[in-house]
Design a protein around this motif. Structure first.
Motif, PDB file in Angstrom:
ATOM      1  N   VAL A   1       4.647   9.858  -5.858  1.00  0.00           N
ATOM      2  CA  VAL A   1       5.810   9.217  -6.469  1.00  0.00           C
ATOM      3  C   VAL A   1       5.522   7.733  -6.659  1.00  0.00           C
ATOM      4  N   VAL A   2       5.762   7.239  -7.864  1.00  0.00           N
ATOM      5  CA  VAL A   2       5.584   5.822  -8.177  1.00  0.00           C
ATOM      6  C   VAL A   2       6.917   5.255  -8.631  1.00  0.00           C
ATOM      7  N   MET A   3       7.309   4.120  -8.040  1.00  0.00           N
ATOM      8  CA  MET A   3       8.457   3.377  -8.540  1.00  0.00           C
ATOM      9  C   MET A   3       7.993   1.974  -8.897  1.00  0.00           C
ATOM     10  N   ALA A   4       8.231   1.584 -10.140  1.00  0.00           N
ATOM     11  CA  ALA A   4       7.817   0.264 -10.615  1.00  0.00           C
ATOM     12  C   ALA A   4       9.018  -0.440 -11.221  1.00  0.00           C
ATOM     13  N   VAL A   5       9.162  -1.723 -10.877  1.00  0.00           N
ATOM     14  CA  VAL A   5      10.277  -2.535 -11.381  1.00  0.00           C
ATOM     15  C   VAL A   5       9.717  -3.841 -11.916  1.00  0.00           C
TER      16      VAL A   5
ATOM     17  N   HIS B   1      -2.179  16.616   2.326  1.00  0.00           N
ATOM     18  CA  HIS B   1      -2.120  18.057   2.581  1.00  0.00           C
ATOM     19  C   HIS B   1      -0.853  18.455   3.327  1.00  0.00           C
ATOM     20  N   GLU B   2       0.162  17.586   3.334  1.00  0.00           N
ATOM     21  CA  GLU B   2       1.416  17.917   4.004  1.00  0.00           C
ATOM     22  C   GLU B   2       2.616  17.662   3.093  1.00  0.00           C
ATOM     23  N   PRO B   3       2.593  18.138   1.879  1.00  0.00           N
ATOM     24  CA  PRO B   3       3.749  17.908   1.010  1.00  0.00           C
ATOM     25  C   PRO B   3       4.990  18.627   1.517  1.00  0.00           C
ATOM     26  N   GLY B   4       6.117  17.914   1.473  1.00  0.00           N
ATOM     27  CA  GLY B   4       7.389  18.541   1.805  1.00  0.00           C
ATOM     28  C   GLY B   4       7.563  18.927   3.258  1.00  0.00           C
ATOM     29  N   ARG B   5       6.829  18.276   4.188  1.00  0.00           N
ATOM     30  CA  ARG B   5       6.970  18.641   5.598  1.00  0.00           C
ATOM     31  C   ARG B   5       7.544  17.499   6.438  1.00  0.00           C
ATOM     32  N   PHE B   6       7.922  16.402   5.801  1.00  0.00           N
ATOM     33  CA  PHE B   6       8.603  15.326   6.523  1.00  0.00           C
ATOM     34  C   PHE B   6      10.030  15.750   6.821  1.00  0.00           C
TER      35      PHE B   6
ATOM     36  N   GLY C   1       0.820  -1.201   0.000  1.00  0.00           N
ATOM     37  CA  GLY C   1       0.000   0.000   0.000  1.00  0.00           C
ATOM     38  C   GLY C   1       0.854   1.251   0.000  1.00  0.00           C
ATOM     39  N   PRO C   2       0.298   2.398  -0.393  1.00  0.00           N
ATOM     40  CA  PRO C   2       1.052   3.651  -0.419  1.00  0.00           C
ATOM     41  C   PRO C   2       1.561   4.030   0.959  1.00  0.00           C
ATOM     42  N   LEU C   3       2.716   4.666   1.003  1.00  0.00           N
ATOM     43  CA  LEU C   3       3.255   5.221   2.245  1.00  0.00           C
ATOM     44  C   LEU C   3       2.984   6.724   2.273  1.00  0.00           C
ATOM     45  N   LEU C   4       2.501   7.211   3.412  1.00  0.00           N
ATOM     46  CA  LEU C   4       2.109   8.609   3.550  1.00  0.00           C
ATOM     47  C   LEU C   4       2.993   9.292   4.582  1.00  0.00           C
ATOM     48  N   PRO C   5       4.035   9.997   4.160  1.00  0.00           N
ATOM     49  CA  PRO C   5       4.914  10.687   5.117  1.00  0.00           C
ATOM     50  C   PRO C   5       4.210  11.912   5.716  1.00  0.00           C
ATOM     51  N   HIS C   6       3.944  11.876   7.023  1.00  0.00           N
ATOM     52  CA  HIS C   6       3.343  13.013   7.708  1.00  0.00           C
ATOM     53  C   HIS C   6       4.419  14.026   8.078  1.00  0.00           C
ATOM     54  N   ALA C   7       3.980  15.205   8.422  1.00  0.00           N
ATOM     55  CA  ALA C   7       4.907  16.257   8.833  1.00  0.00           C
ATOM     56  C   ALA C   7       5.744  15.776  10.018  1.00  0.00           C
ATOM     57  N   GLY C   8       7.071  15.961   9.912  1.00  0.00           N
ATOM     58  CA  GLY C   8       7.969  15.578  10.984  1.00  0.00           C
ATOM     59  C   GLY C   8       8.378  14.119  10.993  1.00  0.00           C
ATOM     60  N   SER C   9       7.962  13.351  10.001  1.00  0.00           N
ATOM     61  CA  SER C   9       8.304  11.922   9.972  1.00  0.00           C
ATOM     62  C   SER C   9       9.669  11.688   9.339  1.00  0.00           C
TER      63      SER C   9
ATOM     64  N   LEU D   1      18.449   6.580  -2.225  1.00  0.00           N
ATOM     65  CA  LEU D   1      17.958   7.938  -2.383  1.00  0.00           C
ATOM     66  C   LEU D   1      17.688   8.501  -0.997  1.00  0.00           C
ATOM     67  N   ASP D   2      18.348   9.578  -0.676  1.00  0.00           N
ATOM     68  CA  ASP D   2      18.174  10.249   0.609  1.00  0.00           C
ATOM     69  C   ASP D   2      17.408  11.538   0.321  1.00  0.00           C
ATOM     70  N   ILE D   3      16.132  11.538   0.649  1.00  0.00           N
ATOM     71  CA  ILE D   3      15.254  12.631   0.248  1.00  0.00           C
ATOM     72  C   ILE D   3      14.952  13.530   1.441  1.00  0.00           C
ATOM     73  N   ARG D   4      15.192  14.814   1.253  1.00  0.00           N
ATOM     74  CA  ARG D   4      14.851  15.825   2.250  1.00  0.00           C
ATOM     75  C   ARG D   4      13.712  16.683   1.688  1.00  0.00           C
ATOM     76  N   PRO D   5      13.038  17.441   2.537  1.00  0.00           N
ATOM     77  CA  PRO D   5      11.889  18.209   2.056  1.00  0.00           C
ATOM     78  C   PRO D   5      12.134  19.049   0.804  1.00  0.00           C
ATOM     79  N   PRO D   6      13.292  19.725   0.656  1.00  0.00           N
ATOM     80  CA  PRO D   6      13.465  20.507  -0.569  1.00  0.00           C
ATOM     81  C   PRO D   6      13.506  19.643  -1.839  1.00  0.00           C
ATOM     82  N   ASP D   7      13.784  18.347  -1.677  1.00  0.00           N
ATOM     83  CA  ASP D   7      13.853  17.459  -2.832  1.00  0.00           C
ATOM     84  C   ASP D   7      12.480  16.977  -3.290  1.00  0.00           C
ATOM     85  N   TRP D   8      11.465  17.117  -2.422  1.00  0.00           N
ATOM     86  CA  TRP D   8      10.140  16.591  -2.763  1.00  0.00           C
ATOM     87  C   TRP D   8       9.543  17.410  -3.899  1.00  0.00           C
ATOM     88  N   PRO D   9       8.895  16.732  -4.869  1.00  0.00           N
ATOM     89  CA  PRO D   9       8.310  17.473  -5.994  1.00  0.00           C
ATOM     90  C   PRO D   9       7.316  18.527  -5.521  1.00  0.00           C
ATOM     91  N   ALA D  10       7.212  19.597  -6.290  1.00  0.00           N
ATOM     92  CA  ALA D  10       6.297  20.676  -5.945  1.00  0.00           C
ATOM     93  C   ALA D  10       4.853  20.178  -5.949  1.00  0.00           C
TER      94      ALA D  10
END
Length: 262
Positions: free
Chosen positions: A180-184, A140-145, A103-111, A166-175
């Motif tokens: 984000v989908v990754m399929a292999v 409703h919390e894009p880029g706040r993890f 299932g999708p993962l939902l990063p909340h603010a501060g996670s 991939l080490d993703i920080r808030p500035p890296d999150w798409p506007a």
């Protein structure tokens, strides 16, 4: 807290069966229906998401000739606080096939969360993995993890064909509120076989990259979770129906094939 889960599939009498299933709370396996040669099992992370410091370790093994689909029936929130971890190890034997769609993962603010995927496919085996990430709290919390770590290791036999972190920080999150989908897909896929990822890229911003002649990896951005989920549904259907998956035919056809082989 650390939870562990393990499941193994084999093929007997022309059917895919679960031979081992173990899970510690909050993980749980639920065996679903068998259709078109595939056995579906649901992997649930029961509760209200990953809490600070929580760890899950999941292992799945698919034996020769077995065809399994592992589905995550719902989205899993990532709660704020100390980093959590989800480590998944997938192993597919020759002639086996696995479609793994958590299932999708939902990063909340501060996670802060790390997702580790380690997948190995024997020559002649097939594997498809489809993962979705979307902002938390109903998008409703894009880029706040705080931080997301996505580590992927893919191997065919003893050859590692992809190893990245991939080490993703808030500035890296798409506007915006992008999903984000990754399929292999790993296995004996001919270079011209693109039907499954065309359905993903047709409505998204992304690209497909070949994996040393053993398959492809697709990374894409969708404007909404609904659009992403619908396209992934279509892609899963196309993957399951691809010629490479013909081992997953009906039990009668599978038995006829086995009889001819002997």
């Amino acid at each position: 807290m650390t939870s562990r889960a393990r499941i193994a599939f084999s093929r007997a009498a022309g059917r895919t069966r679960v031979v081992t299933a173990f899970a510690q709370a909050p993980q749980r396996w639920t065996v679903g229906a068998a259709a078109d040669g595939w056995l579906t099992v649901y992997h649930q992370f029961v509760g209200d998401g990953y809490f600070p410091g929580e760890r899950s370790i999941t292992r799945c093994e698919v034996g020769p000739g077995a065809c399994a689909r592992i589905e995550g029936p719902g989205a899993t929130p990532l709660r704020p606080g100390t980093a959590s971890l989800a480590a998944t190890k997938l192993r597919v034997a020759a002639g086996g096939a696995l479609v793994y769609r958590p299932g999708p993962l939902l990063p909340h603010a501060g996670s802060s969360h790390a997702a580790l995927l380690d997948a190995t496919v024997a020559a002649g085996g097939c594997l498809a993995v489809l993962q979705l990430w979307t902002p938390g709290r109903t998008a409703h919390e894009p880029g706040r993890f705080d931080r997301l770590v996505l580590r992927t290791r893919l191997a065919v036999e003893d050859a590692v064909i992809l190893e990245e972190q991939l080490d993703i920080r808030p500035p890296d999150w798409p506007a915006g509120e992008a999903v984000v989908v990754m399929a292999v897909a790993l296995g004996p896929w001919p270079p011209a076989e693109t039907a499954w990822w065309d359905d993903i890229l047709g409505l998204a911003d992304g690209a497909a990259s070949p994996l040393s002649g053993c398959g492809a990896i697709v990374r894409a951005l969708f404007p909404s979770l609904g659009a992403a989920a619908r396209c992934v549904d279509v892609a899963v259907g196309r993957i399951a129906a691809a010629p490479q998956m013909k081992i997953c035919s009906s039990p009668r056809k599978a038995l006829e094939t086995e009889s001819k082989a002997h």
